[in-house]
Design a protein around this motif. Structure first.
Motif, PDB file in Angstrom:
ATOM      1  N   ARG A  84       0.683 -70.910 -39.540  1.00 52.52           N
ATOM      2  CA  ARG A  84       1.668 -71.524 -40.443  1.00 52.52           C
ATOM      3  C   ARG A  84       2.421 -72.610 -39.699  1.00 52.52           C
ATOM      4  NH1 ARG A  84       5.047 -67.211 -43.159  1.00 52.52           N
ATOM      5  NH2 ARG A  84       3.095 -67.045 -44.317  1.00 52.52           N
ATOM      6  N   GLU A  85       2.435 -73.800 -40.271  1.00 46.77           N
ATOM      7  CA  GLU A  85       3.146 -74.920 -39.657  1.00 46.77           C
ATOM      8  C   GLU A  85       4.628 -74.841 -39.997  1.00 46.77           C
ATOM      9  OE1 GLU A  85       2.287 -79.654 -39.241  1.00 46.77           O
ATOM     10  OE2 GLU A  85       2.369 -78.849 -41.267  1.00 46.77           O
ATOM     11  N   GLN A  86       5.478 -75.080 -38.991  1.00 45.98           N
ATOM     12  CA  GLN A  86       6.926 -75.078 -39.178  1.00 45.98           C
ATOM     13  C   GLN A  86       7.515 -76.335 -38.538  1.00 45.98           C
ATOM     14  OE1 GLN A  86       8.005 -71.269 -37.364  1.00 45.98           O
ATOM     15  NE2 GLN A  86       7.911 -70.264 -39.352  1.00 45.98           N
ATOM     16  N   GLY A 122      -6.787 -53.179 -28.687  1.00 39.98           N
ATOM     17  CA  GLY A 122      -5.962 -52.089 -29.205  1.00 39.98           C
ATOM     18  C   GLY A 122      -6.695 -51.134 -30.117  1.00 39.98           C
ATOM     19  N   GLY A 123      -7.979 -51.365 -30.351  1.00 38.89           N
ATOM     20  CA  GLY A 123      -8.757 -50.465 -31.206  1.00 38.89           C
ATOM     21  C   GLY A 123      -8.517 -50.719 -32.680  1.00 38.89           C
ATOM     22  N   GLU A 124      -9.038 -49.802 -33.510  1.00 42.42           N
ATOM     23  CA  GLU A 124      -8.956 -49.984 -34.953  1.00 42.42           C
ATOM     24  C   GLU A 124      -7.538 -49.923 -35.479  1.00 42.42           C
ATOM     25  OE1 GLU A 124     -11.468 -47.310 -37.036  1.00 42.42           O
ATOM     26  OE2 GLU A 124     -13.334 -48.165 -36.269  1.00 42.42           O
ATOM     27  N   ARG A 125      -6.662 -49.224 -34.787  1.00 46.39           N
ATOM     28  CA  ARG A 125      -5.290 -49.035 -35.266  1.00 46.39           C
ATOM     29  C   ARG A 125      -4.314 -50.032 -34.658  1.00 46.39           C
ATOM     30  NH1 ARG A 125      -5.767 -46.175 -39.852  1.00 46.39           N
ATOM     31  NH2 ARG A 125      -7.246 -44.440 -39.564  1.00 46.39           N
ATOM     32  N   ALA A 126      -4.819 -51.074 -34.028  1.00 48.61           N
ATOM     33  CA  ALA A 126      -3.937 -52.043 -33.372  1.00 48.61           C
ATOM     34  C   ALA A 126      -3.008 -52.702 -34.389  1.00 48.61           C
ATOM     35  CB  ALA A 126      -4.769 -53.106 -32.659  1.00 48.61           C
ATOM     36  N   ALA A 127      -1.737 -52.805 -34.036  1.00 49.93           N
ATOM     37  CA  ALA A 127      -0.755 -53.431 -34.917  1.00 49.93           C
ATOM     38  C   ALA A 127      -0.893 -54.949 -34.848  1.00 49.93           C
ATOM     39  CB  ALA A 127       0.660 -53.025 -34.501  1.00 49.93           C
ATOM     40  N   PRO A 128      -0.532 -55.659 -35.910  1.00 46.02           N
ATOM     41  CA  PRO A 128      -0.578 -57.127 -35.884  1.00 46.02           C
ATOM     42  C   PRO A 128       0.293 -57.691 -34.765  1.00 46.02           C
ATOM     43  CG  PRO A 128      -0.294 -56.325 -38.128  1.00 46.02           C
ATOM     44  CD  PRO A 128      -0.125 -55.137 -37.226  1.00 46.02           C
ATOM     45  N   VAL A 129      -0.116 -58.829 -34.208  1.00 46.12           N
ATOM     46  CA  VAL A 129       0.653 -59.481 -33.146  1.00 46.12           C
ATOM     47  C   VAL A 129       0.959 -60.908 -33.581  1.00 46.12           C
ATOM     48  CG1 VAL A 129      -0.232 -58.100 -31.242  1.00 46.12           C
ATOM     49  CG2 VAL A 129      -1.524 -60.085 -31.989  1.00 46.12           C
ATOM     50  N   GLU A 130       2.097 -61.434 -33.099  1.00 48.19           N
ATOM     51  CA  GLU A 130       2.558 -62.755 -33.495  1.00 48.19           C
ATOM     52  C   GLU A 130       2.883 -63.598 -32.264  1.00 48.19           C
ATOM     53  OE1 GLU A 130       5.881 -62.395 -36.070  1.00 48.19           O
ATOM     54  OE2 GLU A 130       4.807 -61.244 -37.615  1.00 48.19           O
ATOM     55  N   ARG A 131       2.866 -64.920 -32.448  1.00 46.06           N
ATOM     56  CA  ARG A 131       3.226 -65.834 -31.373  1.00 46.06           C
ATOM     57  C   ARG A 131       3.576 -67.193 -31.981  1.00 46.06           C
ATOM     58  NH1 ARG A 131      -0.674 -65.868 -26.263  1.00 46.06           N
ATOM     59  NH2 ARG A 131      -0.074 -63.666 -26.440  1.00 46.06           N
ATOM     60  N   PHE A 132       4.384 -67.975 -31.246  1.00 47.45           N
ATOM     61  CA  PHE A 132       4.718 -69.340 -31.638  1.00 47.45           C
ATOM     62  C   PHE A 132       4.173 -70.303 -30.587  1.00 47.45           C
ATOM     63  CE2 PHE A 132       8.093 -66.826 -33.655  1.00 47.45           C
ATOM     64  CZ  PHE A 132       8.053 -67.318 -34.955  1.00 47.45           C
ATOM     65  N   MET A 133       3.769 -71.498 -31.014  1.00 55.05           N
ATOM     66  CA  MET A 133       3.295 -72.526 -30.092  1.00 55.05           C
ATOM     67  C   MET A 133       3.809 -73.891 -30.536  1.00 55.05           C
ATOM     68  SD  MET A 133      -0.546 -73.421 -28.744  1.00 55.05           S
ATOM     69  CE  MET A 133      -0.410 -72.130 -27.507  1.00 55.05           C
ATOM     70  N   TRP A 192       3.254 -71.014 -36.141  1.00 55.34           N
ATOM     71  CA  TRP A 192       3.425 -69.557 -36.093  1.00 55.34           C
ATOM     72  C   TRP A 192       2.062 -68.925 -36.322  1.00 55.34           C
ATOM     73  CZ3 TRP A 192       2.582 -66.153 -40.308  1.00 55.34           C
ATOM     74  CH2 TRP A 192       2.980 -64.840 -40.102  1.00 55.34           C
ATOM     75  N   LEU A 193       1.675 -68.006 -35.427  1.00 53.70           N
ATOM     76  CA  LEU A 193       0.369 -67.360 -35.509  1.00 53.70           C
ATOM     77  C   LEU A 193       0.554 -65.854 -35.643  1.00 53.70           C
ATOM     78  CD1 LEU A 193       0.292 -69.550 -32.801  1.00 53.70           C
ATOM     79  CD2 LEU A 193      -2.115 -69.379 -33.419  1.00 53.70           C
ATOM     80  N   ARG A 194      -0.241 -65.265 -36.512  1.00 57.67           N
ATOM     81  CA  ARG A 194      -0.212 -63.804 -36.703  1.00 57.67           C
ATOM     82  C   ARG A 194      -1.648 -63.304 -36.829  1.00 57.67           C
ATOM     83  NH1 ARG A 194      -0.196 -59.732 -40.648  1.00 57.67           N
ATOM     84  NH2 ARG A 194       1.353 -58.056 -40.288  1.00 57.67           N
ATOM     85  N   ALA A 195      -2.031 -62.387 -35.933  1.00 59.73           N
ATOM     86  CA  ALA A 195      -3.384 -61.845 -35.927  1.00 59.73           C
ATOM     87  C   ALA A 195      -3.354 -60.381 -36.361  1.00 59.73           C
ATOM     88  CB  ALA A 195      -4.003 -61.957 -34.535  1.00 59.73           C
ATOM     89  N   ALA A 196      -4.328 -60.011 -37.198  1.00 57.38           N
ATOM     90  CA  ALA A 196      -4.411 -58.629 -37.682  1.00 57.38           C
ATOM     91  C   ALA A 196      -5.875 -58.274 -37.934  1.00 57.38           C
ATOM     92  CB  ALA A 196      -3.591 -58.454 -38.960  1.00 57.38           C
ATOM     93  N   ARG A 197      -6.184 -56.988 -37.855  1.00 53.93           N
ATOM     94  CA  ARG A 197      -7.544 -56.508 -38.104  1.00 53.93           C
ATOM     95  C   ARG A 197      -7.856 -56.597 -39.598  1.00 53.93           C
ATOM     96  NH1 ARG A 197     -11.387 -55.565 -34.440  1.00 53.93           N
ATOM     97  NH2 ARG A 197      -9.995 -54.246 -33.202  1.00 53.93           N
TER      98      ARG A 197
END
Length: 344
Positions: free
Chosen positions: A270-272, A229-240, A248-253
């Motif tokens: 983050r563990e839930q 997504g380039g330098e301006r990519a918004a954070p993305v989240e996912r659960f596993m 809970w996972l959250r990735a950000a630049r």
């Protein structure tokens, strides 16, 4: 010749006073209708108390009966990587009689556990998972009585293989971790992240840590989305889903000096755990009688009082007596949460 996997297991500790409570606890865990991975650590904790064992684990099988995921926390990361490769070589596995199977002989090679009791769970006509209890070579073998006890619980334990019927409400457990990924490769991680990344492992021939840890794969996938997504990519989240709950996972630049975007991606893990599971653990450690444990557990899991009375085969007055005694015996830090969920 392949190097043998060396196992470290703790000595058996028996607490007879808790066995009745753990029977009610195991009963309620198998009735939740959740993904078996969510409740598996607690199921194995209960089984280790009811059938004294030094270690416990679970091997999940895919639709063809081949090893898929496994969870054996007593092993180190290196040992689990080796075991993942070895398990993949087993191929398709058919349902076996409890305590008598090829997987025992496979795990009892030199350098492995001394004694293994395996409990096969099946969905329809195929094996779905194998629960494994271990003892060291110096300890007593699992005997006929223990195999019979495990066989008696099979109808209850087999409910873990049923399709998921309910989605639990989750709460944060207080464990957070951070992983930094640069150009698709892990650059840094803290101890909490390392622990969460290893919660669920996949049987994978010839694979290392990143190959067998699905949570690590998910981190890489999220980092790739940010990179794409380039330098301006918004954070993305996912659960596993992982043993004991979910991550809970959250990735950000990351931001570099001067406010510029860095090439690295930070992933927060983050563990839930399910709120009901948290409260069931609190109930397990109370001074309630086995009957009251069973009533409280089922009320906490959402059953109505009428359903509990019918299931426990007790009358209305007996139910009122138990609820009154539950109110009197519950005390301490978690009492308010427990009484609120039970509805007494």
């Amino acid at each position: 010749m392949a190097k043998q996997v060396q196992y470290q297991i703790a000595p058996i500790r028996i607490d007879v006073g808790k066995q009745a409570n753990f029977t009610a606890y195991l009963d309620q865990l198998c009735r939740t209708g959740w993904d078996s991975r969510i409740v598996m650590p607690d199921v194995l904790t209960a089984l280790r108390t009811l059938i004294p064992s030094s270690a416990a684990g679970c091997l999940w099988l895919d639709s063809r009966g081949r090893p898929a995921d496994f969870w054996l926390p007593q092993l180190s990361l290196t040992q689990r990587c080796q075991l993942a490769t070895r398990l993949r070589g087993l191929g398709a596995m058919s349902v076996e009689r409890t305590g008598e199977s090829d997987i025992q002989r496979y795990l009892l090679e030199p350098g492995a556990f001394g004694h293994v009791l395996d409990i096969w769970l099946q969905r329809g006509q195929r094996a779905d998972a194998v629960l494994l209890l271990f003892r060291s070579p110096s300890e007593k073998r699992f005997g006929r009585r223990e195999r019979e006890r495990a066989a008696q619980w099979l109808p209850l334990l087999s409910q873990l293989t049923a399709p998921e019927r309910a989605v639990p409400v989750f709460r944060d457990s207080g464990t957070d971790g951070t992983l930094v990924i640069r150009h698709g490769l892990p650059q840094w991680s803290d101890a909490e992240a390392d622990q969460l990344l290893q919660q669920r492992l996949r049987c994978c021939a010839g694979g290392g840590w990143l190959d067998i840890a699905p949570v690590a794969h998910c981190c890489n996938e999220l980092a790739a989305l940010i990179d794409g997504g380039g330098e301006r990519a918004a954070p993305v989240e996912r659960f596993m889903t992982v043993p004991g709950g979910r991550v809970w996972l959250r990735a950000a630049r990351l931001s570099a000096c001067g406010g510029r975007r860095d090439a690295a991606v930070s992933v927060t893990l983050r563990e839930q755990i399910p709120t009901v599971l948290y409260l069931l653990r609190c109930l397990r450690d109370t001074t309630l009688s086995p009957a009251q444990q069973r009533i409280a557990c089922r009320l906490a899991a959402g059953a109505t009082r009428e359903e509990v009375r019918r299931d426990c085969r007790i009358g209305a007055e007996t139910m009122k007596t138990h609820l009154r005694q539950i109110r009197g015996r519950l005390h301490g830090q978690h009492a308010a949460d427990l009484l609120s969920l039970i509805g007494v």
